[in-house]
Design a protein around this motif. Structure first.
Motif, mmCIF file in Angstrom:
data_model
loop_
_atom_site.group_PDB
_atom_site.id
_atom_site.type_symbol
_atom_site.label_atom_id
_atom_site.label_comp_id
_atom_site.label_asym_id
_atom_site.label_seq_id
_atom_site.Cartn_x
_atom_site.Cartn_y
_atom_site.Cartn_z
ATOM 1 N N GLU A 30 0.850 -1.180 0.000
ATOM 2 C CA GLU A 30 0.000 0.000 0.000
ATOM 3 C C GLU A 30 0.888 1.232 0.000
ATOM 4 N N ILE A 31 0.714 2.046 -1.018
ATOM 5 C CA ILE A 31 1.572 3.222 -1.184
ATOM 6 C C ILE A 31 0.717 4.475 -1.078
ATOM 7 N N VAL A 32 1.160 5.411 -0.286
ATOM 8 C CA VAL A 32 0.384 6.635 -0.087
ATOM 9 C C VAL A 32 1.164 7.822 -0.654
ATOM 10 N N GLY A 33 0.463 8.659 -1.395
ATOM 11 C CA GLY A 33 1.102 9.829 -2.000
ATOM 12 C C GLY A 33 1.407 10.905 -0.971
ATOM 13 N N LYS A 35 2.706 15.361 -0.613
ATOM 14 C CA LYS A 35 2.963 16.648 -1.252
ATOM 15 C C LYS A 35 4.319 17.175 -0.805
ATOM 16 N N GLU A 120 2.452 19.716 -8.841
ATOM 17 C CA GLU A 120 3.340 18.756 -8.169
ATOM 18 C C GLU A 120 3.222 17.396 -8.822
ATOM 19 N N LEU A 121 4.258 16.622 -8.663
ATOM 20 C CA LEU A 121 4.232 15.272 -9.193
ATOM 21 C C LEU A 121 4.837 14.338 -8.150
ATOM 22 N N PHE A 122 4.142 13.234 -7.953
ATOM 23 C CA PHE A 122 4.626 12.220 -7.006
ATOM 24 C C PHE A 122 4.717 10.902 -7.759
ATOM 25 N N TRP A 123 5.861 10.244 -7.691
ATOM 26 C CA TRP A 123 5.896 8.903 -8.279
ATOM 27 C C TRP A 123 6.828 7.989 -7.493
ATOM 28 N N VAL A 124 6.609 6.707 -7.667
ATOM 29 C CA VAL A 124 7.391 5.701 -6.944
ATOM 30 C C VAL A 124 7.958 4.726 -7.948
ATOM 31 N N GLU A 125 9.261 4.525 -7.881
ATOM 32 C CA GLU A 125 9.869 3.457 -8.672
ATOM 33 C C GLU A 125 10.108 2.316 -7.700
ATOM 34 N N LEU A 126 9.333 1.273 -7.878
ATOM 35 C CA LEU A 126 9.377 0.176 -6.916
ATOM 36 C C LEU A 126 10.734 -0.519 -6.923
ATOM 37 N N ASN A 128 11.530 0.951 -3.753
ATOM 38 C CA ASN A 128 11.701 1.867 -2.615
ATOM 39 C C ASN A 128 12.196 3.268 -2.969
ATOM 40 N N PHE A 129 12.016 3.697 -4.199
ATOM 41 C CA PHE A 129 12.528 5.017 -4.576
ATOM 42 C C PHE A 129 11.351 5.952 -4.881
#
Lengths: 150, 134
Positions: A30-33, A35, A120-126, A128-129
């Motif tokens: 579960e990943i939460v964005g 700001k 704004e932009l939020f992203w996750v490279e799985l 853990n980044f």
């Protein structure tokens, strides 16, 4: 140029830290964005934050410690990491379970905007980044004077 | 690429982020579409994406849900990245849940949450009808 340097740096950090999460075989479930922290953005603070999350058996986050990073950014990263959930990969034996994972946050500012209207932009490279990028607010005369205590 | 290398090297291709023969690799956040929020639009949107043999997203389209919300969902889904967890081309599906909460003191920011492997929750807050603001 700056972007190229960032990518090299970020990848280097990921390569160093990735085994700690991959070997443990905890994966985010579960990943939460989040700001960009407003104060940090106003102060134009950018950079990397590394946090270490201690996990309970069910994959919830018990505690988050800051490994490195600016305090204003680290506080926001810490609060964000507390909301994540993890699951143990079924392909790895439970006996080798490690109770910790590392998350690497990169906070970047680019482009210009008017405060309260910054994209704004939020992203996750799985696995853990995490990247949190925002436009950079213009400082109005009023804000600058406030900052100087006039 | 290096992430994939480590995961393959260690034999830990995650089962949890896997959608069919694909594993999610890059997740991109989404804010509640301002137009939809002002109109009070909420609901669930299913988006399906076709993946080519090189793991590139070829196209995404709406399976069900409000067309207005689907525009934002499709734009978001196209920015995600997946990697091959098994052989073959295919599709993966993302399910977006757009929710508006009515609260006395709404925050200006919407909340994004991704629950593996397919559910995305985008939650915004707004004041009750007839509320004159803070």
């Amino acid at each position: 140029m700056q972007r190229a340097i960032f990518h090299r740096l970020a990848l280097a950090v990921s390569v160093v830290l990735l085994p700690s999460i991959a070997l443990g075989a905890w994966q985010p479930s579960e990943i939460v964005g989040m700001k960009y922290p407003r104060l940090a953005r106003l102060a134009r603070i950018t950079g990397l934050v590394i946090v270490r999350a201690s996990l309970a058996d069910d994959g919830t986050v018990r505690e988050v410690a800051v490994v490195s990073g600016h305090p204003l950014l680290a506080k926001a990263a810490q609060a964000n990491a507390r909301e994540w959930r993890f699951a143990w990969s079924q392909k790895v034996s439970r006996s080798s379970r490690s109770p910790e994972v590392h998350l690497v946050y990169y906070f970047a500012l680019s482009g210009r905007c008017v405060e309260r209207d910054c994209r704004e932009l939020f992203w996750v490279e799985l696995p853990n980044f995490i990247v949190v990028r925002s436009e950079l607010p213009e400082i109005s005369t009023g804000q600058a004077e406030k900052g100087l205590g006039r | 690429m290096i992430h994939l290398f480590w995961l393959m090297f260690l034999g830990v291709v995650p089962a949890d982020g896997q959608v069919g023969p694909w594993a999610v690799r890059k997740i991109v956040g989404l804010d509640y579409p301002p137009d939809a929020l002002s109109k009070g639009l909420e609901g669930t949107v299913r988006v399906r994406c076709d993946i080519g043999h090189n793991a590139r997203i070829i196209s995404c389209y709406r399976v069900s849900g409000d067309p207005g919300l689907a525009v934002a969902a499709i734009r978001n889904a196209r920015r995600w990245q997946v990697e091959r967890a098994a052989s073959g081309e295919g599709t993966y599906e993302l399910i977006y849940h757009f929710q508006i909460r009515v609260v006395e003191r709404p925050t200006e920011e919407s909340k994004f949450r991704f629950v593996m492997p397919t559910h995305i929750f985008v939650v915004a807050e707004r004041p009750p009808m007839g509320h004159k603001g803070r």
